[in-house]
Design a protein around this motif. Sequence first.
Motif, PDB file in Angstrom:
ATOM      1  N   ASP A 216       0.830  -1.208   0.000  1.00 23.96           N
ATOM      2  CA  ASP A 216       0.000   0.000   0.000  1.00 23.96           C
ATOM      3  C   ASP A 216       0.865   1.260   0.000  1.00 23.96           C
ATOM      4  OD1 ASP A 216      -2.293  -1.541   0.054  1.00 23.96           O
ATOM      5  OD2 ASP A 216      -2.511  -1.438   2.228  1.00 23.96           O
ATOM      6  N   LEU A 217       1.928   1.262   0.776  1.00 24.39           N
ATOM      7  CA  LEU A 217       2.811   2.423   0.820  1.00 24.39           C
ATOM      8  C   LEU A 217       3.581   2.585  -0.489  1.00 24.39           C
ATOM      9  CD1 LEU A 217       4.116   2.062   4.476  1.00 24.39           C
ATOM     10  CD2 LEU A 217       2.581   3.842   3.607  1.00 24.39           C
ATOM     11  N   ASP A 218       3.909   1.479  -1.125  1.00 23.50           N
ATOM     12  CA  ASP A 218       4.567   1.527  -2.432  1.00 23.50           C
ATOM     13  C   ASP A 218       3.653   2.206  -3.452  1.00 23.50           C
ATOM     14  OD1 ASP A 218       6.795   0.820  -4.129  1.00 23.50           O
ATOM     15  OD2 ASP A 218       5.492  -0.695  -5.024  1.00 23.50           O
ATOM     16  N   SER A 219       2.394   1.795  -3.457  1.00 21.26           N
ATOM     17  CA  SER A 219       1.430   2.419  -4.376  1.00 21.26           C
ATOM     18  C   SER A 219       1.224   3.887  -4.037  1.00 21.26           C
ATOM     19  CB  SER A 219       0.084   1.686  -4.301  1.00 21.26           C
ATOM     20  OG  SER A 219       0.218   0.348  -4.747  1.00 21.26           O
ATOM     21  N   LEU A 220       1.193   4.202  -2.738  1.00 24.25           N
ATOM     22  CA  LEU A 220       0.997   5.582  -2.326  1.00 24.25           C
ATOM     23  C   LEU A 220       2.172   6.456  -2.759  1.00 24.25           C
ATOM     24  CD1 LEU A 220      -0.768   7.617  -0.798  1.00 24.25           C
ATOM     25  CD2 LEU A 220       0.442   6.957   1.311  1.00 24.25           C
ATOM     26  N   ALA A 221       3.395   5.977  -2.595  1.00 26.32           N
ATOM     27  CA  ALA A 221       4.574   6.741  -3.005  1.00 26.32           C
ATOM     28  C   ALA A 221       4.550   6.999  -4.510  1.00 26.32           C
ATOM     29  CB  ALA A 221       5.849   6.005  -2.607  1.00 26.32           C
ATOM     30  N   ARG A 222       4.211   5.977  -5.284  1.00 24.25           N
ATOM     31  CA  ARG A 222       4.130   6.143  -6.743  1.00 24.25           C
ATOM     32  C   ARG A 222       3.081   7.202  -7.103  1.00 24.25           C
ATOM     33  NH1 ARG A 222       5.866   1.220  -9.777  1.00 24.25           N
ATOM     34  NH2 ARG A 222       6.568  -0.361  -8.297  1.00 24.25           N
ATOM     35  N   ARG A 223       1.934   7.137  -6.426  1.00 26.70           N
ATOM     36  CA  ARG A 223       0.847   8.077  -6.716  1.00 26.70           C
ATOM     37  C   ARG A 223       1.255   9.502  -6.367  1.00 26.70           C
ATOM     38  NH1 ARG A 223      -4.403   8.639  -3.025  1.00 26.70           N
ATOM     39  NH2 ARG A 223      -5.248  10.539  -3.981  1.00 26.70           N
ATOM     40  N   ILE A 224       1.879   9.683  -5.208  1.00 26.24           N
ATOM     41  CA  ILE A 224       2.305  11.031  -4.800  1.00 26.24           C
ATOM     42  C   ILE A 224       3.223  11.641  -5.850  1.00 26.24           C
ATOM     43  CG2 ILE A 224       3.709  12.299  -3.125  1.00 26.24           C
ATOM     44  CD1 ILE A 224       2.658  10.329  -0.982  1.00 26.24           C
ATOM     45  N   LEU A 225       4.196  10.871  -6.293  1.00 31.49           N
ATOM     46  CA  LEU A 225       5.178  11.399  -7.237  1.00 31.49           C
ATOM     47  C   LEU A 225       4.581  11.606  -8.629  1.00 31.49           C
ATOM     48  CD1 LEU A 225       8.124   9.278  -5.932  1.00 31.49           C
ATOM     49  CD2 LEU A 225       7.971  11.762  -5.828  1.00 31.49           C
ATOM     50  N   ALA A 226       3.648  10.727  -9.007  1.00 30.19           N
ATOM     51  CA  ALA A 226       2.992  10.900 -10.311  1.00 30.19           C
ATOM     52  C   ALA A 226       2.138  12.162 -10.335  1.00 30.19           C
ATOM     53  CB  ALA A 226       2.140   9.679 -10.627  1.00 30.19           C
ATOM     54  N   GLU A 227       1.501  12.478  -9.212  1.00 30.85           N
ATOM     55  CA  GLU A 227       0.605  13.626  -9.153  1.00 30.85           C
ATOM     56  C   GLU A 227       1.339  14.926  -8.839  1.00 30.85           C
ATOM     57  OE1 GLU A 227      -2.522  12.555  -6.431  1.00 30.85           O
ATOM     58  OE2 GLU A 227      -3.331  11.024  -7.786  1.00 30.85           O
ATOM     59  N   HIS A 228       2.593  14.818  -8.408  1.00 28.40           N
ATOM     60  CA  HIS A 228       3.390  16.013  -8.102  1.00 28.40           C
ATOM     61  C   HIS A 228       4.781  15.857  -8.723  1.00 28.40           C
ATOM     62  CE1 HIS A 228       0.408  17.617  -5.300  1.00 28.40           C
ATOM     63  NE2 HIS A 228       0.206  16.350  -4.973  1.00 28.40           N
ATOM     64  N   PRO A 229       4.856  15.784 -10.047  1.00 29.16           N
ATOM     65  CA  PRO A 229       6.129  15.516 -10.723  1.00 29.16           C
ATOM     66  C   PRO A 229       7.143  16.655 -10.595  1.00 29.16           C
ATOM     67  CG  PRO A 229       4.448  16.077 -12.333  1.00 29.16           C
ATOM     68  CD  PRO A 229       3.745  15.927 -11.019  1.00 29.16           C
ATOM     69  N   LYS A 230       6.697  17.849 -10.231  1.00 29.14           N
ATOM     70  CA  LYS A 230       7.613  18.984 -10.129  1.00 29.14           C
ATOM     71  C   LYS A 230       8.108  19.228  -8.702  1.00 29.14           C
ATOM     72  CE  LYS A 230       5.738  21.424 -14.143  1.00 29.14           C
ATOM     73  NZ  LYS A 230       5.152  22.702 -14.641  1.00 29.14           N
ATOM     74  N   THR A 231       7.830  18.294  -7.814  1.00 31.96           N
ATOM     75  CA  THR A 231       8.287  18.453  -6.428  1.00 31.96           C
ATOM     76  C   THR A 231       9.801  18.644  -6.391  1.00 31.96           C
ATOM     77  OG1 THR A 231       6.477  17.101  -5.557  1.00 31.96           O
ATOM     78  CG2 THR A 231       8.434  17.349  -4.158  1.00 31.96           C
ATOM     79  N   ASN A 232      10.241  19.705  -5.731  1.00 30.16           N
ATOM     80  CA  ASN A 232      11.684  19.953  -5.617  1.00 30.16           C
ATOM     81  C   ASN A 232      12.150  20.189  -4.184  1.00 30.16           C
ATOM     82  OD1 ASN A 232      10.901  22.607  -5.066  1.00 30.16           O
ATOM     83  ND2 ASN A 232      11.312  23.316  -7.141  1.00 30.16           N
ATOM     84  N   LEU A 233      11.229  20.010  -3.218  1.00 31.22           N
ATOM     85  CA  LEU A 233      11.597  20.112  -1.809  1.00 31.22           C
ATOM     86  C   LEU A 233      10.767  19.123  -1.008  1.00 31.22           C
ATOM     87  CD1 LEU A 233      13.155  21.489   0.485  1.00 31.22           C
ATOM     88  CD2 LEU A 233      11.326  23.191   0.610  1.00 31.22           C
ATOM     89  N   TYR A 234      11.461  18.208  -0.332  1.00 34.33           N
ATOM     90  CA  TYR A 234      10.820  17.186   0.486  1.00 34.33           C
ATOM     91  C   TYR A 234      11.085  17.507   1.959  1.00 34.33           C
ATOM     92  CZ  TYR A 234      10.509  14.491  -3.846  1.00 34.33           C
ATOM     93  OH  TYR A 234      10.233  14.076  -5.123  1.00 34.33           O
ATOM     94  N   ILE A 235      10.014  17.629   2.726  1.00 30.10           N
ATOM     95  CA  ILE A 235      10.112  17.938   4.149  1.00 30.10           C
ATOM     96  C   ILE A 235       9.505  16.781   4.939  1.00 30.10           C
ATOM     97  CG2 ILE A 235       9.442  19.528   5.996  1.00 30.10           C
ATOM     98  CD1 ILE A 235      11.255  20.807   3.886  1.00 30.10           C
ATOM     99  N   THR A 236      10.198  16.316   5.975  1.00 27.09           N
ATOM    100  CA  THR A 236       9.619  15.329   6.889  1.00 27.09           C
ATOM    101  C   THR A 236       9.644  15.901   8.294  1.00 27.09           C
ATOM    102  OG1 THR A 236      10.594  13.588   5.523  1.00 27.09           O
ATOM    103  CG2 THR A 236       9.577  12.925   7.596  1.00 27.09           C
ATOM    104  N   LEU A 237       8.508  15.764   9.001  1.00 32.14           N
ATOM    105  CA  LEU A 237       8.338  16.325  10.333  1.00 32.14           C
ATOM    106  C   LEU A 237       7.963  15.233  11.323  1.00 32.14           C
ATOM    107  CD1 LEU A 237       6.181  19.458   9.364  1.00 32.14           C
ATOM    108  CD2 LEU A 237       8.679  19.319   9.552  1.00 32.14           C
TER     109      LEU A 237
END
Length: 351
Positions: A193-214
């Motif tokens: 499920d997390l693998d599919s979620l990661a793929r979906r996040i990146l597919a829907e936000h292909p221009k992401t250039n800053l990753y923040i984890t809190l």
Amino acid sequence: MDPMDSTTYKEIFQQPQAFLAVNQDLELIRQTVQDVFSRRKIGQVIFTGCGTSLYLAQTAAALFSHYNSVKAQAVPCSELYFHPQLYIGGGETLVCPITRKSVTTEVRLAIKRVHEFPNVQSLAITCCSGSREYNEDMILSSDANEDSVVMTKSFTSMVYLCAILAMTAGGRDGELEQMAAEIPGLCRRALPDLDSLARRILAEHPKTNLYITLGQGVFYGIANECMNKEKEMSLSNSESYYSLEYRHGPMSLVDENTLILQLASQDTGNYESGLLREMKEKGAAVAVFGEKASGLWDFADYAYFAESGLNDLQLSPVAVLLGQLLGYHAARSKGLNPDSPRHLSQAIVIS
């Protein structure tokens, strides 16, 4: 590249087996911990490591402090080597080097240096039996040796060892037994499920250039490791913070190309969800990993809730999974090979 041709990807999915292998050695691990704490009245515990293992040490210190009255802290190996007098002294000290490979130069130097002080003993938390050469005691993740350069199953299985250490020393057998019963199966169920979620996040936000984890508490060190996975595998700009620290300056970088992953604590959700609502208003995409689904997180763009009945400390061995998979798939989306991260090797050996 087919994901299944990637050593790193395969080893991410081998994490349930690594947890099961630790469970098979659970009584030996518990006995070792009990022996260490019965031999001397330990006054402080220092967890130490380099890179990923330092972030693991931060998690370990939080785990140990929660379950025990003995002071615990995380210190980089280099700092412990250069300035041991800042940390050693005032009673019996247990130093716990955390290391995937026993040959890492800074780990060996730090442990040699602290043994120059009286009243110091060391307990290695490791995936390598060679750690026995320079430590009095050792607890081992026997099925977490990796061929990949970046740490994945070695990280999670050693977080698991640290949780077992903390709960055993603190006499929390009930929580330990619950964690041991749930974690392997939870990891096995969550990974697809997390693998599919990661793929979906990146597919829907292909221009992401800053990753923040809190993350707060036990999740802070794990947030640092999520940050590290983005850097190592995908060569992306990534940062990590205590959750509420993000309001104090760092949020100035937030825009529509920012992804924020919140490791949601069960006791701080009101504050963290309020922060993330603000960040979403500023343009960020928001992902959440935690235990319990709640109306507090209805606004999140992406979410995974374990619903396992575990508390944050018990959940800590698997809290990094989405960060690992985001790092892996972000690398592949850039045409990078996660098995060959730039400038990196499995262990730093200084000649």
